[in-house]
Scaffold this active site. Sequence first.
Site, short mmCIF file in Angstrom:
data_model
loop_
_atom_site.label_atom_id
_atom_site.label_comp_id
_atom_site.label_asym_id
_atom_site.label_seq_id
_atom_site.Cartn_x
_atom_site.Cartn_y
_atom_site.Cartn_z
N HIS A 257 0.82 -1.21 0.00
CA HIS A 257 0.00 0.00 0.00
C HIS A 257 0.85 1.26 0.00
O HIS A 257 2.05 1.23 0.26
CB HIS A 257 -0.98 0.00 1.18
CG HIS A 257 -0.34 0.02 2.52
ND1 HIS A 257 -0.01 -1.12 3.22
CD2 HIS A 257 0.04 1.05 3.33
CE1 HIS A 257 0.53 -0.80 4.39
NE2 HIS A 257 0.57 0.51 4.47
N HIS B 176 -1.80 10.60 6.34
CA HIS B 176 -1.89 9.40 7.18
C HIS B 176 -1.37 9.68 8.60
O HIS B 176 -1.81 9.02 9.55
CB HIS B 176 -1.08 8.28 6.53
CG HIS B 176 -0.98 7.02 7.31
ND1 HIS B 176 -2.05 6.43 7.94
CD2 HIS B 176 0.09 6.20 7.58
CE1 HIS B 176 -1.67 5.32 8.55
NE2 HIS B 176 -0.37 5.16 8.36
#
Length: 257
Positions: free
Chosen positions: A73, A79
């Site tokens: 990913h 994030h």
Amino acid sequence: MSVLQSFVDSVRNGAIEVIDLTAPLTADTPILQLPEPFGNTIPFRLEEISRYDDRGPAWYWNDIHTGEHTGTHFDAPVHWVTGRDGEDISQVPVRSLIAPAVVLDFSAEASKDPDFLLQIDHVKEWERANGPLPEGGWLLYRTGWDARSADQASFINADESGPHTPGISAECASWLASETPILGLGVETVGTDAGAAHSFDPAFPCHSFLLGAGKYGLTQLRNIDRLPVTGAVVVAPPLPIVHGSGSPVRVLALVER
């Protein structure tokens, strides 16, 4: 002949090899497990909608259930709290999804010490031998950890003190984020940080420093051992999930043969 036609011909005739750096995505794909009270992602799961039956006689399809950070990913800056005002995964510029890459191979060291940490001096020594890190490119950090990726327990390698997987020191992560021209960091482990990074200062420094600097992460890569030290090009297009913090991604490397 146009540049694009020359490229297509080179892929077709093998002058450019396309190497898949992506781990297959299944219910057995290892995932990160955080201790309570923190929330965790779910394992990947397919839910069948129809398969040439009464629910749909001529077609087969599924719903997918997964997290943004499951399997191979792409980490976007948003994030991490240090990058909270940065790009979400849908905002990563498309030009950044095709970039040069270099390989720093410390698999021998990691095989002897699962807590091995890349240090600034390791990178500088690599640069003396191979040239500078690529501007706007990926640093791919090979540890050999992909050999464990078929088994959750071996991949996470945890004991009573926590996970033990190789990574990068806090000092090196800060230096890579602020003093080098790389676009991001790619690793074979479940995340860009070492297993013991929860105890570093700051905790999870690769996430903290690199994402905070607007750089990116690629995780759970395979086949880095098939790449040259320099000269590869990585293609890593995530799903453009609006407001997403990351996305599963099919990572390809282009290598001249």
